[in-house]
Design a protein around this motif. Structure first.
Motif, short mmCIF file in Angstrom:
data_model
loop_
_atom_site.label_atom_id
_atom_site.label_comp_id
_atom_site.label_asym_id
_atom_site.label_seq_id
_atom_site.Cartn_x
_atom_site.Cartn_y
_atom_site.Cartn_z
N GLU A 34 15.26 -0.92 -2.12
CA GLU A 34 15.29 0.33 -1.93
C GLU A 34 14.22 1.09 -1.68
O GLU A 34 13.67 2.00 -2.70
CB GLU A 34 15.96 0.97 -3.22
N PRO A 35 13.41 1.08 -0.60
CA PRO A 35 12.25 1.59 -0.63
C PRO A 35 12.19 3.18 -0.57
O PRO A 35 11.31 3.91 -0.99
CB PRO A 35 11.63 1.43 0.89
N GLY A 36 13.56 3.91 -0.21
CA GLY A 36 13.48 5.24 -0.37
C GLY A 36 13.82 5.94 -1.70
O GLY A 36 13.71 7.23 -1.96
N ARG A 37 13.47 4.96 -2.65
CA ARG A 37 13.64 5.20 -3.93
C ARG A 37 12.38 4.82 -4.53
O ARG A 37 12.44 4.91 -6.04
CB ARG A 37 15.03 5.06 -4.82
N ALA A 38 11.15 4.40 -3.88
CA ALA A 38 10.06 3.82 -4.53
C ALA A 38 9.09 4.81 -4.34
O ALA A 38 8.97 5.54 -3.35
CB ALA A 38 9.82 2.47 -3.62
N VAL A 39 8.14 4.70 -5.53
CA VAL A 39 7.09 5.45 -5.46
C VAL A 39 5.89 4.51 -5.42
O VAL A 39 5.74 3.39 -6.14
CB VAL A 39 6.85 6.49 -6.80
N VAL A 40 4.97 4.67 -4.48
CA VAL A 40 3.60 3.92 -4.33
C VAL A 40 2.61 5.02 -4.72
O VAL A 40 2.17 5.89 -4.34
CB VAL A 40 3.23 3.59 -3.04
N ALA A 41 1.84 4.43 -6.05
CA ALA A 41 0.88 5.27 -6.63
C ALA A 41 -0.52 4.47 -6.54
O ALA A 41 -0.64 3.46 -6.81
CB ALA A 41 1.16 5.68 -8.03
N LEU A 42 -1.44 5.46 -6.19
CA LEU A 42 -2.93 4.72 -5.86
C LEU A 42 -4.20 5.33 -6.40
O LEU A 42 -3.85 6.60 -6.38
CB LEU A 42 -3.19 4.44 -4.37
N ASP A 43 -4.85 4.75 -6.97
CA ASP A 43 -6.22 5.33 -7.40
C ASP A 43 -7.14 5.56 -6.14
O ASP A 43 -6.67 5.13 -4.83
CB ASP A 43 -7.03 4.36 -8.44
N SER A 223 11.92 2.44 -8.46
CA SER A 223 10.78 1.65 -8.69
C SER A 223 9.38 2.20 -8.25
O SER A 223 9.31 3.00 -7.75
CB SER A 223 10.90 0.26 -7.74
N VAL A 224 8.42 1.34 -8.92
CA VAL A 224 6.89 1.95 -8.84
C VAL A 224 5.90 0.88 -8.44
O VAL A 224 6.15 -0.17 -8.98
CB VAL A 224 6.73 2.66 -10.02
N LEU A 225 5.10 1.14 -7.54
CA LEU A 225 3.87 0.27 -7.45
C LEU A 225 2.59 1.05 -7.68
O LEU A 225 2.57 2.25 -7.38
CB LEU A 225 3.88 -0.25 -5.84
N TYR A 226 1.73 0.64 -8.69
CA TYR A 226 0.53 1.21 -9.00
C TYR A 226 -0.78 0.24 -8.68
O TYR A 226 -0.55 -0.99 -9.07
CB TYR A 226 0.38 1.53 -10.29
N ALA A 227 -1.64 0.90 -7.99
CA ALA A 227 -2.70 -0.11 -7.75
C ALA A 227 -4.01 0.82 -7.96
O ALA A 227 -4.45 2.05 -7.92
CB ALA A 227 -3.32 -0.18 -6.00
N THR A 248 12.90 0.43 -15.21
CA THR A 248 12.42 0.71 -13.87
C THR A 248 11.27 -0.31 -13.35
O THR A 248 10.38 -0.43 -13.75
CB THR A 248 11.72 2.12 -13.80
N PRO A 249 11.70 -0.98 -12.40
CA PRO A 249 10.95 -2.26 -11.94
C PRO A 249 9.45 -1.72 -11.48
O PRO A 249 9.59 -0.51 -10.76
CB PRO A 249 11.62 -2.64 -11.01
N GLY A 250 8.55 -2.39 -11.61
CA GLY A 250 7.15 -2.19 -11.02
C GLY A 250 6.12 -3.24 -10.94
O GLY A 250 6.63 -4.30 -11.33
N LEU A 251 5.26 -2.87 -9.85
CA LEU A 251 4.44 -3.88 -9.51
C LEU A 251 2.99 -3.42 -9.80
O LEU A 251 2.66 -2.26 -9.37
CB LEU A 251 4.53 -4.18 -8.21
N LEU A 252 2.25 -4.27 -10.59
CA LEU A 252 0.71 -3.91 -10.95
C LEU A 252 -0.36 -4.60 -10.05
O LEU A 252 -0.04 -5.90 -9.97
CB LEU A 252 0.57 -4.01 -12.28
N VAL A 253 -1.11 -3.83 -9.28
CA VAL A 253 -1.96 -4.49 -8.26
C VAL A 253 -3.54 -3.96 -8.58
O VAL A 253 -3.78 -2.87 -8.93
CB VAL A 253 -1.71 -3.91 -6.92
N CYS A 254 -4.29 -5.00 -8.66
CA CYS A 254 -5.75 -4.80 -9.23
C CYS A 254 -6.57 -4.95 -7.83
O CYS A 254 -6.43 -5.81 -7.32
CB CYS A 254 -6.20 -5.80 -10.16
N SER A 255 -7.11 -3.75 -7.66
CA SER A 255 -8.12 -3.74 -6.39
C SER A 255 -9.56 -4.56 -6.91
O SER A 255 -10.25 -3.90 -7.53
CB SER A 255 -8.41 -2.25 -5.67
N GLY A 256 -9.61 -5.87 -6.77
CA GLY A 256 -10.35 -6.69 -7.44
C GLY A 256 -11.64 -6.33 -7.52
O GLY A 256 -12.39 -5.92 -6.95
N SER A 257 -11.96 -6.25 -8.92
CA SER A 257 -13.42 -6.29 -9.27
C SER A 257 -13.76 -7.00 -10.69
O SER A 257 -12.98 -7.04 -11.53
CB SER A 257 -13.59 -4.45 -9.74
#
Length: 289
Positions: A34-43, A223-227, A248-257
């Motif tokens: 359901e991409p139309g109900r998803a939030v992508v949040a980014l630093d 749903s939410v993705l945070y990077a 609320t399903p979520g995906l956690l992404v590390c911008s590798g450091s």
């Protein structure tokens, strides 16, 4: 949270990687369903923009805006959450007047400020009263600290940051300043937020986790993705964990450091810095085509 999969620079194609955790896979599946109900949040810094010695020279990865513009129309929302002033992130990111990013939101100063691409409007609160005396006392404190040459301050409007990355011994300078800056901040009702060779003095109650939870609630996201890449992103990681526990399903992404091992350990997916983030955004856009 648990182990991670690296989305490394050796991959020749922008394929969509599989998160190594069950909750991460569930978050990605929900976004794709359901991409139309998803939030992508980014630093911003370290996630959309490479880390540089002079923060005033930071700019979004050259492919970041095209990738966001291709993905954003397929989602409920894209939001950039940063410790920078919102206007600065918009300018350094090149986010204004971009077709496809009509409904991008930038939450600056950890959510205290908000810029909306749809209207170009910026809302911002009054500065905390403790910031003025902190600014007045900082030069003398830095001179007395023995932290060394190369330590410098960055004015952030609703916060002030002390950087040690350009010091001869960045980590030693960072450690030497941590206690005195914490004491200075406390005397004036502020807190210290440590980051990658930076100590930021800012008002309490401002963090990316609170900003993210409020935004997800306000948008009704399913749903939410945070990077993110830094210590300041840990509250956002924790917020996604809370959201997941609430259904609320979520995906956690590390911008590798390697500078922030706790973030890598907590991620469902680790990518190769801003280049890897861009490739992930493109892969999502391709999958949703």
């Amino acid at each position: 949270m648990g182990s991670h999969q690296d989305f490394s620079r050796d991959d020749s194609q922008d394929h969509l990687p599989t998160p190594s955790t069950e909750v991460g896979r569930a978050g990605l599946d929900a976004l794709l369903a359901e991409p139309g109900r998803a939030v992508v949040a980014l630093d911003f810094d370290g996630t959309l923009a490479p880390i540089v010695a002079d923060p005033d020279r930071a700019r979004a990865h050259p492919d970041a805006v095209p990738a966001l513009a291709a993905l954003a129309p397929k989602l409920a929302a894209v939001v950039v959450i940063t410790g920078r002033p919102a206007e600065v992130a918009v300018r350094y990111g090149g986010f204004a007047d971009v077709p496809g990013l009509d409904h991008l939101v930038v939450l600056g100063h950890y959510g205290a400020e908000r810029w909306d691409a749809a209207t170009g409007t910026l809302s911002t609160p009054e500065p905390h009263p403790g910031l003025a005396p902190v600014r007045a006392e900082l030069p003398d404190l830095l001179e007395r600290s023995g932290a060394g040459a190369g330590t410098w301050t960055e004015e952030k409007g609703h916060a002030v940051a002390v950087h040690t990355r350009r010091a001869p011994e960045p980590q030693a300078a960072f450690e030497a300043l941590r206690a005195p800056l914490t004491e200075l901040a406390a005397r004036h009702g502020l807190i210290v937020e440590p980051g990658r060779m930076v100590l930021e003095l800012r008002p309490p109650g401002m963090d990316k986790g609170a900003a993210l939870r409020a935004y997800v609630r306000d948008t009704g996201a399913a749903s939410v993705l945070y990077a993110g890449d830094d210590l300041g992103d840990l509250p956002a990681f924790a917020a996604v964990d809370v959201l997941r526990s609430e259904g609320t399903p979520g995906l956690l992404v590390c911008s590798g450091s390697d500078e922030v091992p706790d973030l890598r350990k907590g991620a469902d997916l680790v990518v190769d810095g801003p280049t890897g983030v861009v490739r992930l955004l493109r892969a999502l856009s391709t999958r949703l085509a």
